[in-house]
Design an enzyme around this catalytic site. Structure first.
Site, PDB file in Angstrom:
ATOM      1  N   ASP A  97       0.823  -1.216   0.000  1.00 49.29           N
ATOM      2  CA  ASP A  97       0.000   0.000   0.000  1.00 49.29           C
ATOM      3  C   ASP A  97       0.856   1.266   0.000  1.00 49.29           C
ATOM      4  OD1 ASP A  97      -2.149  -1.844   0.429  1.00 49.29           O
ATOM      5  OD2 ASP A  97      -1.715  -1.768   2.568  1.00 49.29           O
ATOM      6  N   GLU A 145     -11.449   0.309  -2.680  1.00 43.76           N
ATOM      7  CA  GLU A 145     -10.738   0.637  -1.440  1.00 43.76           C
ATOM      8  C   GLU A 145      -9.555   1.541  -1.764  1.00 43.76           C
ATOM      9  OE1 GLU A 145      -9.388  -3.101   0.094  1.00 43.76           O
ATOM     10  OE2 GLU A 145      -8.366  -3.647  -1.758  1.00 43.76           O
TER      11      GLU A 145
END
Length: 505
Positions: free
Chosen positions: A21, A189
């Site tokens: 991420d 997301e």
């Protein structure tokens, strides 16, 4: 947009290890990157680069995880999820979601720190992937996603107005993108919020980590409505699920996109893509929306570098490439005047399963082929005291030294399957009379691990046991770790282990 230039170039992945991420920014001519750290301590790693390709460690922004009792044991599924890194009002800011606690932030006048203690901006379960935005007209906003595992909600992005100091949200929030209303979209997301040419932009992945794509959303108003488009997908390439990352501009005005790719036991490795704009004002990432294997350098002429891996442990200290698998105690690593990492053989119920050991000092398992090697000396101590070099994920394997019932040292090699509750022998033990060994593990490009060791009387390292297939661990890749432990019923003193010359070649 493929790599046909005569200019110096790079090859992907630019970070061939688990930098999950990733988010990055540019401040002047310097780039900075952070990534998810989950339950590892310290958290929120920070890297610096001058060209988006060659990176070095700066340190960490989060000293410990709270509440302390929740992170007294390994939590590869909890802690710090998907941080956002920003620079505003002369300060660096990092926002992240703890899926069990809510959205937090820390900030600092310098990327080297000191960083503030965490501020809980929005409490609640399932609140993840936050990203702030301060606009040129004085506005401040925050967008976040949802984890179904904690909240029962997913596939939507919620937006808030935020105080300028980033400590409070000023409204109840509104769903500004509902993935369920978009045909074919699911598991939306990881939003990253930007402002460009009068548009609010949200770059957010969807479709799951291993097989998804990168989306872009734009609106003239922060609260929507938003148009959407898929801007990066695997297509005919080998890069599965190009997913969640950072839009960064270079000093020359060119745009770039850093994103991760899920690589099984290695976790989420980082790729760099060129980024352009079509006639309708939408981003075009990679080569026509597909990942590139390589390209020209964003900023030519920078020296080659990579995040540190090797360590001589001067004075018993260790470099920023290492993290504990849980909040550490003060007596886990013992300072001294020479070289070498001195770990206490701590009594722990998890001594027979490194997946439950909090006192494993670990770094990311690198994409192979690579070989890790370290020298170990196991001091005198209680029977059952052990120390070694481990690959820890949903399954584990380790090689090292152990004190037998008669007090003598022996070389052991053990493993545990994903469903195993404790370890098993992977090879027959060998006597190690002086308590010393050189430990080695070779990692192939598909995550198979070949263990070996050399005792002082051996001519060279001897292979040990069958190949071991490393596996990911929760939301992380496998970890390459050093540990020392003893069963909880062992007599004192339990002893110490000293590691020297860790090398990753």
């Amino acid at each position: 947009m493929s790599d046909r230039s005569a200019e110096p170039g790079y090859r992907n992945p630019v970070l061939p290890a688990d930098w999950s991420d990733p988010d990055a920014i540019r401040v002047g001519e310097d780039f900075y990157l952070t990534a998810s750290s989950f339950g590892r301590v310290p958290g929120l790693p920070l890297l610096h680069s001058r060209d988006l390709v060659n990176w070095r460690f700066v340190g960490h922004a989060l000293r410990r995880l709270t509440p302390e009792e929740d992170f007294a044991a390994p939590r590869p599924d909890g802690g710090v999820w998907a941080p956002a890194l920003r620079h505003h009002a002369g300060r660096f800011w990092i926002f992240w979601g703890d899926p069990d606690r809510g959205i937090h932030q820390v900030n600092s006048p310098s990327v080297e720190g000191p960083w503030t203690d965490p501020v809980l901006v929005k409490p609640g379960r399932g609140l993840i992937d936050p990203c702030p935005l301060w606009t040129e007209d004085g506005g401040a906003y925050l967008v976040h996603g949802w984890a179904r595992s904690r909240s029962g909600v997913k596939n939507r992005l919620t937006g808030h107005r935020m105080s300028q100091d980033g400590r409070r949200l000023l409204d109840e929030g509104k769903v500004i993108v509902d993935g369920d209303a978009l045909p074919g979209w699911f598991t939306l997301e990881g939003p990253k919020l930007h402002r460009r040419d009068g548009w609010y932009w949200i770059l957010a992945p969807a479709g799951s980590v291993e097989t998804g794509w990168q989306g872009a959303f734009r609106s003239r108003d922060f609260f929507g409505p938003y148009e959407e488009r898929v801007v990066l997908a695997q297509g005919g390439t080998r890069v599965n699920g190009p997913h969640q990352g950072a839009w960064v501009d270079a000093p020359d005005g060119a745009d770039w996109f850093l994103h991760f790719q899920h690589r099984g036991p290695f976790g989420r490795v980082v790729h760099l893509q060129p980024m352009a704009w079509d006639d309708d004002g939408w981003p075009v990432i990679g080569d026509g929306g597909e990942p590139v294997e390589g390209h020209r350098l964003p900023v030519p002429g920078q020296p080659r570098s990579a995040p540190a891996t090797d360590d001589d442990f001067p004075g018993g200290a260790f470099g920023p490439q290492w993290t504990w698998l849980a909040n550490p105690g003060p007596d886990w690593a013992l300072p001294h005047d020479g070289e070498g990492l001195r770990l206490a053989c701590l009594p722990t119920p998890g001594a027979h399963d490194p997946r439950t050991l909090p006192n494993v000092l670990a770094q990311r398992l690198p994409v192979g082929p690579r070989t890790a090697e370290v020298e170990l000396r196991l001091g005198q101590g209680a029977p059952g005291a052990r120390a070694g070099l481990a690959v820890v994920g949903d399954a584990f394997g380790w090689i090292g030294l152990e004190r037998a019932a008669d007090g003598g040292a022996r070389l052991v090699h053990r493993f545990g399957e994903p469903v195993a509750e404790r370890e098993r022998d992977a090879a027959h033990a060998r006597p190690a009379p002086d308590g010393r060994a050189l430990l080695r593990v070779h990692i192939t490009d598909d995550g198979r691990c070949r263990f070996a060791a050399r005792l002082p009387d051996d001519a060279g390292p001897r292979p040990s046991g069958p190949e071991f297939a490393a596996r990911p661990w929760g939301w992380t890749g496998a970890q390459l770790g050093l540990f020392a432990a003893v069963p909880p019923d062992a007599a004192a003193p339990a002893g110490t282990a000293e590691f020297r010359r860790f090398r990753l070649t």
